[in-house]
Design an enzyme around this catalytic site. Structure first.
Site, PDB file in Angstrom:
ATOM      1  N   GLY A  49     119.930 103.537  54.196  1.00  0.00           N
ATOM      2  CA  GLY A  49     118.678 103.430  53.429  1.00  0.00           C
ATOM      3  C   GLY A  49     118.957 103.442  51.940  1.00  0.00           C
TER       4      GLY A  49
ATOM      5  N   GLY B 140     116.557 102.306  48.770  1.00  0.00           N
ATOM      6  CA  GLY B 140     115.269 102.945  48.532  1.00  0.00           C
ATOM      7  C   GLY B 140     115.232 103.738  47.240  1.00  0.00           C
ATOM      8  N   GLN B 141     114.142 104.509  47.076  1.00  0.00           N
ATOM      9  CA  GLN B 141     113.938 105.250  45.820  1.00  0.00           C
ATOM     10  C   GLN B 141     115.088 106.230  45.565  1.00  0.00           C
ATOM     11  OE1 GLN B 141     110.537 107.889  45.668  1.00  0.00           O
ATOM     12  NE2 GLN B 141     110.588 108.023  43.442  1.00  0.00           N
TER      13      GLN B 141
ATOM     14  N   TYR C  15     104.757 111.383  60.123  1.00  0.00           N
ATOM     15  CA  TYR C  15     105.876 111.666  59.225  1.00  0.00           C
ATOM     16  C   TYR C  15     106.308 113.124  59.366  1.00  0.00           C
ATOM     17  CZ  TYR C  15     108.330 111.992  54.671  1.00  0.00           C
ATOM     18  OH  TYR C  15     109.251 112.187  53.666  1.00  0.00           O
TER      19      TYR C  15
HETATM   20  P1  NAD Z   1     112.407 104.686  50.649  1.00  0.00           P
HETATM   21  O1  NAD Z   1     111.294 104.246  51.523  1.00  0.00           O
HETATM   22  O2  NAD Z   1     112.332 104.401  49.205  1.00  0.00           O
HETATM   23  O3  NAD Z   1     113.782 104.085  51.189  1.00  0.00           O
HETATM   24  C1  NAD Z   1     114.090 104.043  52.570  1.00  0.00           C
HETATM   25  C2  NAD Z   1     115.087 102.913  52.793  1.00  0.00           C
HETATM   26  O4  NAD Z   1     115.386 102.851  54.190  1.00  0.00           O
HETATM   27  C3  NAD Z   1     114.538 101.535  52.390  1.00  0.00           C
HETATM   28  O5  NAD Z   1     115.427 100.916  51.470  1.00  0.00           O
HETATM   29  C4  NAD Z   1     114.459 100.769  53.704  1.00  0.00           C
HETATM   30  O6  NAD Z   1     114.766  99.388  53.581  1.00  0.00           O
HETATM   31  C5  NAD Z   1     115.502 101.484  54.538  1.00  0.00           C
HETATM   32  N1  NAD Z   1     115.284 101.365  55.987  1.00  0.00           N
HETATM   33  C6  NAD Z   1     114.102 101.401  56.655  1.00  0.00           C
HETATM   34  N2  NAD Z   1     114.331 101.249  57.976  1.00  0.00           N
HETATM   35  C7  NAD Z   1     115.665 101.129  58.139  1.00  0.00           C
HETATM   36  C8  NAD Z   1     116.514 100.985  59.256  1.00  0.00           C
HETATM   37  N3  NAD Z   1     116.012 100.906  60.505  1.00  0.00           N
HETATM   38  N4  NAD Z   1     117.853 100.925  59.067  1.00  0.00           N
HETATM   39  C9  NAD Z   1     118.372 100.953  57.819  1.00  0.00           C
HETATM   40  N5  NAD Z   1     117.616 101.086  56.702  1.00  0.00           N
HETATM   41  C10 NAD Z   1     116.279 101.187  56.867  1.00  0.00           C
HETATM   42  O7  NAD Z   1     112.612 106.252  50.905  1.00  0.00           O
HETATM   43  P2  NAD Z   1     113.189 107.339  49.887  1.00  0.00           P
HETATM   44  O8  NAD Z   1     112.073 107.789  49.034  1.00  0.00           O
HETATM   45  O9  NAD Z   1     114.444 106.874  49.286  1.00  0.00           O
HETATM   46  O10 NAD Z   1     113.435 108.538  50.924  1.00  0.00           O
HETATM   47  C11 NAD Z   1     114.693 108.776  51.516  1.00  0.00           C
HETATM   48  C12 NAD Z   1     114.581 110.012  52.382  1.00  0.00           C
HETATM   49  O11 NAD Z   1     114.109 111.113  51.598  1.00  0.00           O
HETATM   50  C13 NAD Z   1     113.590 109.884  53.547  1.00  0.00           C
HETATM   51  O12 NAD Z   1     114.074 110.619  54.655  1.00  0.00           O
HETATM   52  C14 NAD Z   1     112.338 110.556  53.020  1.00  0.00           C
HETATM   53  O13 NAD Z   1     111.549 111.079  54.054  1.00  0.00           O
HETATM   54  C15 NAD Z   1     112.945 111.660  52.176  1.00  0.00           C
HETATM   55  N6  NAD Z   1     112.011 112.150  51.169  1.00  0.00           N
HETATM   56  C16 NAD Z   1     111.638 111.353  50.128  1.00  0.00           C
HETATM   57  C17 NAD Z   1     110.734 111.840  49.186  1.00  0.00           C
HETATM   58  C18 NAD Z   1     110.272 111.007  48.017  1.00  0.00           C
HETATM   59  O14 NAD Z   1     109.368 111.441  47.285  1.00  0.00           O
HETATM   60  N7  NAD Z   1     110.866 109.847  47.777  1.00  0.00           N
HETATM   61  C19 NAD Z   1     110.238 113.146  49.311  1.00  0.00           C
HETATM   62  C20 NAD Z   1     110.625 113.917  50.400  1.00  0.00           C
HETATM   63  C21 NAD Z   1     111.540 113.414  51.314  1.00  0.00           C
HETATM   64  N1  SER Z   2     107.027 111.674  48.771  1.00  0.00           N
HETATM   65  C1  SER Z   2     106.954 111.821  50.196  1.00  0.00           C
HETATM   66  C2  SER Z   2     105.665 111.294  50.716  1.00  0.00           C
HETATM   67  O1  SER Z   2     104.686 111.397  50.015  1.00  0.00           O
HETATM   68  C3  SER Z   2     107.095 113.269  50.576  1.00  0.00           C
HETATM   69  O2  SER Z   2     107.921 113.368  51.641  1.00  0.00           O
HETATM   70  O3  SER Z   2     105.656 110.818  51.810  1.00  0.00           O
END
Ligand code: NAD
Ligand code: SER
Length: 320
Positions: free
Chosen positions: A8, A11-12, A139
């Site tokens: 992944g 992603g962000q 989620y």
């Molecule tokens: P995001 O949605 O920005 O990135 C996720 C990435 O996973 C994307 O680039 C997508 O293309 C890829 N993806 C989706 N399905 C896939 C698959 N089957 N195989 C391979 N790649 C795949 O998410 P993020 O914000 O970078 O979050 C990463 C992790 O951190 C997640 O587990 C999320 O729950 C956790 N998280 C994020 C936040 C936040 O605010 N960003 C907060 C709490 C937890």
């Molecule tokens: N930023 C995330 C959401 O809002 C928290 O896991 O889903």
């Protein structure tokens, strides 16, 4: 040195974690992967990988001699409510595949949980480290199950699994992936581009937040921590600040005085936010591996605006 695999990675979080890992451990050591293709040449190894495909994942781990996996694949909270069945398969199915391959090849695993793992029955201010976990979103269901699965693989099979419960993450790089806390990123882009933002959460909705440099450091420091000190391996509460849309707007107005706020509440995301705590207690992370944030509201806001004003970030990609 065995390599690090980031799933992944586009992603962000991944788009900032990969450069940080490469700076720390060397460019060729870190293999980025995603189900999507990168827009350009990221400068280091990249493999196209759908983590729902266990055999393909195992091939990547074996061929690249992977010793650590940062597993970032997930559908976030709002997207997960639109596609709950897919969220179940993506969030839990891919984690199960990662844990199995880690067991087979002796790899360590970092996997993030979230404040979304809490639910309306959790004490809200603060939510303790060990408490009632009864989330009402798909989620959240996958995050609680993921925490337990990762704990199970550690206790049952000795896999070195670690993780944090991230709050909402604020960054100027890649846009957020469809979460309830996305307003706290969108508002910066809207403030810089138009001087006006329409929030989908109500003005006084309070949630925990963190600036991305702290989030990246939390992941890397936890993976470097002495494992014998960790009692809560897979679900450390971590936080940096508690924001509401009005509190964040007031801080941005110190730099952009004319910022206008409007409110068009999205009932789905408001209900999700209302089911999460107003503040989480991260004392276990502080005690067990020395966690401490470096960015508060003022420092984060100044840095965000400085970077967006010089044209950094993915403003064009952000729906505001
Ligand atoms: P995001 O949605 O920005 O990135 C996720 C990435 O996973 C994307 O680039 C997508 O293309 C890829 N993806 C989706 N399905 C896939 C698959 N089957 N195989 C391979 N790649 C795949 O998410 P993020 O914000 O970078 O979050 C990463 C992790 O951190 C997640 O587990 C999320 O729950 C956790 N998280 C994020 C936040 C936040 O605010 N960003 C907060 C709490 C937890
Ligand atoms: N930023 C995330 C959401 O809002 C928290 O896991 O889903």
């Amino acid at each position: 040195m065995r390599r690090i695999l980031v799933t992944g990675a586009l992603g962000q979080i991944g788009s900032e974690l990969v450069p940080a890992l490469r700076a720390a451990y060397g460019e060729a050591t870190v293999v980025a992967s995603d189900v999507r293709q990168p827009a350009g040449d990221g400068g280091g190894p990249f493999v196209a990988l759908d983590c729902r495909d266990a055999a393909a994942l195992a091939t990547v781990v074996r061929e690249h001699r992977v010793g650590t996996i940062y597993h970032l694949v997930a559908l976030l909270s709002a997207t997960g409510e639109r596609h709950p069945q897919k969220a179940y398969h993506v969030n839990l199915g891919t984690l199960m595949n990662v844990l199995e391959v880690a067991r087979e090849y002796g790899a360590a695993v970092f996997t993030p949980s979230s404040i979304g793992a809490f639910g309306p029955g959790t004490p809200r201010d603060p939510a303790p480290q060990d408490t009632i976990m009864r989330p009402t979103t798909m989620y959240g269901v996958t995050k609680v199950a993921g925490e337990l699965l990762a704990d199970y693989y550690h206790h049952r099979f000795g896999v070195d699994t670690r993780g944090v419960r991230y709050p909402g993450l604020i960054s100027y790089g890649s846009p957020p992936g469809g979460g309830t806390t996305d307003y706290a990123v969108e508002i910066f882009h809207a403030a810089v581009e138009r001087g006006e933002y329409t929030s989908f959460l109500g003005p006084d909705t309070q949630l925990d937040m963190m600036y991305m440099p702290d989030a990246i450091r939390a992941a890397m420091e936890l993976m470097e921590a002495d494992g014998s000190r960790l009692r809560h391996r897979n679900a450390f509460n971590v936080t940096a600040m508690q924001l509401t849309p009005e509190r964040l707007a007031a801080e941005i107005r110190r730099h952009i005085p004319g910022l206008r706020m409007k409110y068009e509440i999205d009932p789905v995301r408001q209900a999700i936010a209302d089911s999460w705590p107003r503040r989480i207690d991260d004392s276990a992370a502080r005690e067990e591996w020395g966690w401490a944030p470096r960015y508060d509201l003022a420092a984060m806001t100044a840095d965000m605006l400085a970077n967006l004003s010089r044209g950094a970030g993915g403003a064009a990609n952000v729906a505001v």
